[in-house]
Write a protein that holds these residues in place. Structure first.
Motif, PDB file in Angstrom:
ATOM      1  N   PHE A  71       0.828  -1.204   0.000  1.00  0.00           N
ATOM      2  CA  PHE A  71       0.000   0.000   0.000  1.00  0.00           C
ATOM      3  C   PHE A  71       0.865   1.257   0.000  1.00  0.00           C
ATOM      4  O   PHE A  71       0.556   2.238  -0.674  1.00  0.00           O
ATOM      5  N   GLU A  72       1.956   1.206   0.757  1.00  0.00           N
ATOM      6  CA  GLU A  72       2.881   2.340   0.810  1.00  0.00           C
ATOM      7  C   GLU A  72       3.508   2.574  -0.559  1.00  0.00           C
ATOM      8  O   GLU A  72       3.566   3.709  -1.044  1.00  0.00           O
ATOM      9  N   THR A  75       1.179   4.105  -2.887  1.00  0.00           N
ATOM     10  CA  THR A  75       0.705   5.382  -2.341  1.00  0.00           C
ATOM     11  C   THR A  75      -0.813   5.413  -2.123  1.00  0.00           C
ATOM     12  O   THR A  75      -1.505   6.340  -2.521  1.00  0.00           O
ATOM     13  N   VAL A  76      -1.304   4.355  -1.468  1.00  0.00           N
ATOM     14  CA  VAL A  76      -2.718   4.273  -1.104  1.00  0.00           C
ATOM     15  C   VAL A  76      -2.821   4.662   0.369  1.00  0.00           C
ATOM     16  O   VAL A  76      -2.430   3.901   1.246  1.00  0.00           O
ATOM     17  N   ASP A  77      -3.316   5.868   0.615  1.00  0.00           N
ATOM     18  CA  ASP A  77      -3.420   6.377   1.983  1.00  0.00           C
ATOM     19  C   ASP A  77      -4.513   5.645   2.770  1.00  0.00           C
ATOM     20  O   ASP A  77      -5.582   5.364   2.237  1.00  0.00           O
ATOM     21  N   GLY A  78      -4.227   5.394   4.024  1.00  0.00           N
ATOM     22  CA  GLY A  78      -5.215   4.799   4.917  1.00  0.00           C
ATOM     23  C   GLY A  78      -5.611   3.379   4.559  1.00  0.00           C
ATOM     24  O   GLY A  78      -6.648   2.901   5.006  1.00  0.00           O
ATOM     25  N   HIS A  80      -5.675  -0.718   4.433  1.00  0.00           N
ATOM     26  CA  HIS A  80      -5.510  -1.831   5.360  1.00  0.00           C
ATOM     27  C   HIS A  80      -6.157  -3.041   4.706  1.00  0.00           C
ATOM     28  O   HIS A  80      -6.984  -2.899   3.795  1.00  0.00           O
ATOM     29  N   ARG A  83      -9.844  -3.304   3.908  1.00  0.00           N
ATOM     30  CA  ARG A  83     -10.359  -2.415   2.853  1.00  0.00           C
ATOM     31  C   ARG A  83     -10.832  -3.209   1.634  1.00  0.00           C
ATOM     32  O   ARG A  83     -11.755  -2.787   0.939  1.00  0.00           O
TER      33      ARG A  83
END
Length: 179
Positions: A71-72, A75-78, A80, A83
């Protein structure tokens, strides 16, 4: 999904049980998901993502860290892992699948749990509420056909039943009948 075994997939169908409630759930997997699983090397002959020996909590934690890194990098914010489940539910609701059916697919014991988390994503619900309000306003004696609001004669106020004020008979129930 860390515990996923090849035995849980039969043809296009995936059989699982909800982690929190243990409710049995089965669904049809899209061809793309089946193809991805076919290309995925299994950790053991039976398990896709776990060796079956290590404590499951440790394996889940390891996958969580891997996904966090993914995810980092994306660049997918928030983001988990849960999701994916949220996206699954929201996409079904946005495509018109009734919330009762989504609730079953999520393994919820009650549709109320699904409503609590996903009701804002049910477009037909908002559309129906708007239609109800439109229809109700058509029948409202205070609103004329020319959309003018008229004053109401307040000299004969609505009488409130004694049960509204009486603690002896339950109190605060009131009379909801229009005068």
């Amino acid at each position: 999904m860390t515990r996923l075994t090849s035995g849980q997939i039969q043809g296009k169908r995936l059989f699982l049980s909800s982690q929190k409630t243990g409710v049995a759930v089965n669904t049809i997997l899209p061809e793309a998901a089946l193809h991805a699983l076919e290309l995925t090397p299994k950790v053991t002959e039976k398990h896709y993502f776990w060796d079956g020996q290590q404590q499951i909590d440790i394996a889940i934690g390891s996958w969580r860290r891997r996904l966090a890194k993914l995810f980092e990098l994306a660049t997918v914010d928030g983001a988990h892992p849960h999701r994916f489940r949220d996206t699954f539910a929201v996409e079904l609701l946005l495509s018109g699948v009734p919330i009762e059916r989504v609730s079953i697919l999520l393994g919820h014991q009650s549709v109320r749990i699904t409503e609590k988390h996903y009701a804002p994503w049910v477009p037909s619900r908002q559309e129906q509420l708007e239609a109800d309000l439109t229809n109700a306003s058509k029948n409202d004696p205070l609103i004329s056909t020319s959309n003018e609001v008229h004053g109401r004669d307040t000299t004969n106020r609505l009488l409130v039943t004694s049960s509204f004020h009486s603690a002896i008979s339950g109190g605060a129930g009131g009379n909801r009948t229009h005068a």
